[in-house]
Design a protein around this motif. Structure first.
Motif, PDB file in Angstrom:
ATOM      1  N   THR A   1      -6.517  -5.787  -1.078  1.00  0.00           N
ATOM      2  CA  THR A   1      -6.253  -4.674  -1.998  1.00  0.00           C
ATOM      3  C   THR A   1      -4.853  -4.100  -1.793  1.00  0.00           C
ATOM      4  O   THR A   1      -4.483  -3.134  -2.451  1.00  0.00           O
ATOM      5  CB  THR A   1      -7.283  -3.539  -1.775  1.00  0.00           C
ATOM      6  OG1 THR A   1      -7.253  -3.159  -0.392  1.00  0.00           O
ATOM      7  CG2 THR A   1      -8.696  -3.965  -2.151  1.00  0.00           C
TER       8      THR A   1
ATOM      9  N   ARG B   1     -11.432  -2.425   3.904  1.00  0.00           N
ATOM     10  CA  ARG B   1     -12.416  -1.356   4.120  1.00  0.00           C
ATOM     11  C   ARG B   1     -13.037  -0.943   2.792  1.00  0.00           C
ATOM     12  O   ARG B   1     -14.220  -0.612   2.738  1.00  0.00           O
ATOM     13  CB  ARG B   1     -11.755  -0.162   4.811  1.00  0.00           C
ATOM     14  CG  ARG B   1     -11.432  -0.440   6.273  1.00  0.00           C
ATOM     15  CD  ARG B   1     -10.560   0.629   6.846  1.00  0.00           C
ATOM     16  NE  ARG B   1      -9.288   0.706   6.116  1.00  0.00           N
ATOM     17  CZ  ARG B   1      -8.297   1.505   6.404  1.00  0.00           C
ATOM     18  NH1 ARG B   1      -8.400   2.329   7.431  1.00  0.00           N
ATOM     19  NH2 ARG B   1      -7.185   1.498   5.713  1.00  0.00           N
TER      20      ARG B   1
ATOM     21  N   TYR C   1       6.373  -0.527  14.660  1.00  0.00           N
ATOM     22  CA  TYR C   1       5.543  -1.429  13.848  1.00  0.00           C
ATOM     23  C   TYR C   1       5.804  -2.896  14.201  1.00  0.00           C
ATOM     24  O   TYR C   1       4.885  -3.707  14.285  1.00  0.00           O
ATOM     25  CB  TYR C   1       5.855  -1.161  12.372  1.00  0.00           C
ATOM     26  CG  TYR C   1       5.037  -1.977  11.402  1.00  0.00           C
ATOM     27  CD1 TYR C   1       3.747  -1.569  11.040  1.00  0.00           C
ATOM     28  CD2 TYR C   1       5.539  -3.155  10.844  1.00  0.00           C
ATOM     29  CE1 TYR C   1       2.990  -2.322  10.137  1.00  0.00           C
ATOM     30  CE2 TYR C   1       4.794  -3.901   9.953  1.00  0.00           C
ATOM     31  CZ  TYR C   1       3.518  -3.479   9.595  1.00  0.00           C
ATOM     32  OH  TYR C   1       2.769  -4.225   8.712  1.00  0.00           O
TER      33      TYR C   1
ATOM     34  N   LYS D   1       3.574  -6.587  15.025  1.00  0.00           N
ATOM     35  CA  LYS D   1       3.686  -7.905  14.381  1.00  0.00           C
ATOM     36  C   LYS D   1       3.952  -9.002  15.424  1.00  0.00           C
ATOM     37  O   LYS D   1       3.447 -10.124  15.294  1.00  0.00           O
ATOM     38  CB  LYS D   1       4.813  -7.903  13.331  1.00  0.00           C
ATOM     39  CG  LYS D   1       4.621  -6.907  12.198  1.00  0.00           C
ATOM     40  CD  LYS D   1       3.332  -7.125  11.418  1.00  0.00           C
ATOM     41  CE  LYS D   1       3.313  -8.441  10.661  1.00  0.00           C
ATOM     42  NZ  LYS D   1       2.053  -8.610   9.906  1.00  0.00           N
TER      43      LYS D   1
HETATM   44  N1  LIG Z   1       5.606  -4.319   3.011  1.00  0.00           N
HETATM   45  C1  LIG Z   1       6.588  -5.163   3.320  1.00  0.00           C
HETATM   46  O1  LIG Z   1       7.750  -4.988   2.926  1.00  0.00           O
HETATM   47  C2  LIG Z   1       6.285  -6.395   4.155  1.00  0.00           C
HETATM   48  C3  LIG Z   1       7.297  -7.362   4.360  1.00  0.00           C
HETATM   49  C4  LIG Z   1       6.994  -8.517   5.101  1.00  0.00           C
HETATM   50  C5  LIG Z   1       5.731  -8.691   5.638  1.00  0.00           C
HETATM   51  N2  LIG Z   1       4.794  -7.711   5.438  1.00  0.00           N
HETATM   52  C6  LIG Z   1       3.455  -7.917   6.000  1.00  0.00           C
HETATM   53  O2  LIG Z   1       2.552  -8.090   4.938  1.00  0.00           O
HETATM   54  C7  LIG Z   1       1.268  -7.597   5.301  1.00  0.00           C
HETATM   55  C8  LIG Z   1       0.741  -6.689   4.209  1.00  0.00           C
HETATM   56  O3  LIG Z   1       1.632  -5.622   4.000  1.00  0.00           O
HETATM   57  P1  LIG Z   1       1.445  -4.641   2.745  1.00  0.00           P
HETATM   58  O4  LIG Z   1       2.646  -3.788   2.700  1.00  0.00           O
HETATM   59  O5  LIG Z   1       1.030  -5.441   1.548  1.00  0.00           O
HETATM   60  O6  LIG Z   1       0.203  -3.757   3.256  1.00  0.00           O
HETATM   61  P2  LIG Z   1      -0.533  -2.557   2.514  1.00  0.00           P
HETATM   62  O7  LIG Z   1      -0.108  -2.418   1.102  1.00  0.00           O
HETATM   63  O8  LIG Z   1      -0.418  -1.369   3.417  1.00  0.00           O
HETATM   64  O9  LIG Z   1      -2.061  -3.059   2.489  1.00  0.00           O
HETATM   65  C9  LIG Z   1      -2.788  -3.131   3.675  1.00  0.00           C
HETATM   66  C10 LIG Z   1      -4.116  -3.808   3.367  1.00  0.00           C
HETATM   67  O10 LIG Z   1      -4.862  -3.878   4.590  1.00  0.00           O
HETATM   68  C11 LIG Z   1      -6.156  -3.327   4.361  1.00  0.00           C
HETATM   69  N3  LIG Z   1      -6.621  -2.723   5.610  1.00  0.00           N
HETATM   70  C12 LIG Z   1      -6.033  -1.741   6.337  1.00  0.00           C
HETATM   71  N4  LIG Z   1      -6.794  -1.427   7.403  1.00  0.00           N
HETATM   72  C13 LIG Z   1      -7.883  -2.250   7.344  1.00  0.00           C
HETATM   73  C14 LIG Z   1      -9.032  -2.398   8.155  1.00  0.00           C
HETATM   74  N5  LIG Z   1      -9.233  -1.650   9.264  1.00  0.00           N
HETATM   75  N6  LIG Z   1      -9.946  -3.328   7.806  1.00  0.00           N
HETATM   76  C15 LIG Z   1      -9.786  -4.083   6.695  1.00  0.00           C
HETATM   77  N7  LIG Z   1      -8.707  -3.993   5.880  1.00  0.00           N
HETATM   78  C16 LIG Z   1      -7.777  -3.073   6.206  1.00  0.00           C
HETATM   79  C17 LIG Z   1      -5.950  -2.293   3.253  1.00  0.00           C
HETATM   80  O11 LIG Z   1      -7.139  -2.018   2.536  1.00  0.00           O
HETATM   81  P3  LIG Z   1      -8.091  -0.764   2.868  1.00  0.00           P
HETATM   82  O12 LIG Z   1      -7.185   0.415   3.065  1.00  0.00           O
HETATM   83  O13 LIG Z   1      -9.009  -0.671   1.692  1.00  0.00           O
HETATM   84  O14 LIG Z   1      -8.820  -1.131   4.110  1.00  0.00           O
HETATM   85  C18 LIG Z   1      -4.979  -3.059   2.363  1.00  0.00           C
HETATM   86  O15 LIG Z   1      -5.687  -3.984   1.559  1.00  0.00           O
HETATM   87  C19 LIG Z   1       1.451  -6.898   6.669  1.00  0.00           C
HETATM   88  O16 LIG Z   1       1.020  -7.755   7.688  1.00  0.00           O
HETATM   89  C20 LIG Z   1       2.949  -6.695   6.769  1.00  0.00           C
HETATM   90  O17 LIG Z   1       3.421  -6.684   8.096  1.00  0.00           O
HETATM   91  C21 LIG Z   1       5.028  -6.593   4.706  1.00  0.00           C
END
Ligand SMILES: NC(=O)c1ccc[n+]([C@@H]2O[C@H](COP(=O)([O-])OP(=O)(O)OC[C@H]3O[C@@H](n4cnc5c(N)ncnc54)[C@H](OP(=O)(O)O)[C@@H]3O)[C@@H](O)[C@H]2O)c1
Length: 250
Positions: free
Chosen positions: A9, A32, A106, A110
């Motif tokens: 999500t 979640r 953070y 990672k």
């Molecule tokens: N954002 C960036 O610029 C970027 C760049 C490179 C790599 N990344 C990597 O990409 C990944 C995703 O990043 P994002 O920015 O897309 O994240 P995000 O928008 O914050 O989404 C996080 C997701 O994790 C779920 N989540 C959080 N806690 C959870 C739990 N306890 N159990 C199950 N699900 C859980 C959330 O859903 P619920 O809240 O419903 O649980 C949500 O679906 C991360 O590993 C990040 O390090 C991000």
């Protein structure tokens, strides 16, 4: 293939789910809000049953080393254990370009995730991407203080989350590769400049405040450690193209 998307999500997770479904896969989003918790492990066994691959794009919105390391350690350990019990043959994780040796904040979380995946019981693929274009509104929402948005001084090469999602779906459909080729965006920029462009384009009155981070990370960020090297794959959509379609902050 049956693909489980942990964090389905989230910002990139939504694209992963949509693109995997469009490619004809049987997709199980997990978060979640759909009743599973990677931190406690609740609901993972049922969700991973029969999966051909798990794509982990969960995250925690924290710059605390303790919180980030704790989250990624528990999440990765639970997903790998549930995957091993369910005989899942491929674990795919998304990480961040240039985080080697980070010991705080953070990025330390990672590094811990990468370590656990590489040492874990499942065949794995790890893709490192740069910050998403969508990281700019994430930052605006998370680091605003009154009329200011606090932006770390750093060079970036942001990439569209949709393009990262496409790469993850393709990797999950193939054999485990270990470290995949890094993926970055098509051009380099100063993050604070991108925040300013986003604020202007979306009619926001807040102002970006470029702040050097404390400690050794400051020098590395300024030197562009998060920008991918010459061997990286590059996404196509520019920040300007993404911005022309970016939604306003709610
Ligand atoms: N954002 C960036 O610029 C970027 C760049 C490179 C790599 N990344 C990597 O990409 C990944 C995703 O990043 P994002 O920015 O897309 O994240 P995000 O928008 O914050 O989404 C996080 C997701 O994790 C779920 N989540 C959080 N806690 C959870 C739990 N306890 N159990 C199950 N699900 C859980 C959330 O859903 P619920 O809240 O419903 O649980 C949500 O679906 C991360 O590993 C990040 O390090 C991000």
């Amino acid at each position: 293939m049956r693909l489980v998307v942990a964090g389905g999500t989230g910002v990139v997770g939504r694209h992963v789910v949509a693109q995997a479904r469009a490619a004809g896969h049987d997709v199980v989003p997990l978060s979640r809000s759909t009743g599973q918790d990677v931190v406690s492990g609740d609901g993972l066994a049922a969700a991973l049953a029969g999966a051909d691959a798990v794509i982990d794009v969960t995250s925690v919105a924290s710059t605390s080393t303790r919180t980030a390391v704790g989250f990624f350690r528990r999440a990765t350990t639970h997903l790998l254990a549930a995957g091993q019990a369910a005989l899942v043959p491929h674990h795919v994780a998304l990480s961040i370009v240039g985080i080697d040796d980070e010991t705080s904040g953070y990025y330390a979380g990672k590094v811990e995730q990468e370590r656990l995946v590489a040492a874990g019981p499942l065949p794995w693929t790890l893709l490192r991407a740069t910050q998403f274009h969508e990281f700019v509104p994430q930052l605006v929402q998370r680091t605003s203080v009154g009329p200011f948005v606090v932006v770390p001084a750093m060079r970036t090469a942001t990439v569209a989350a949709a393009e990262v999602a496409g790469a993850l779906v393709a990797l999950a459909a193939g054999p485990p590769r270990g470290r995949a080729t890094d993926l970055g965006g098509p051009e380099e920029a100063e993050l604070a400049d991108q925040v300013r462009r986003f604020l202007t384009a979306t009619g926001e009155r807040r102002r970006a405040l470029r702040v050097p981070l404390p400690g050794p990370l400051r020098r590395r960020l300024r030197a562009g450690v998060l920008v991918p090297g010459p061997g990286a794959d590059r996404g196509r959509q520019t920040f300007a193209e993404w911005l022309s379609q970016a939604p306003k902050l709610s």
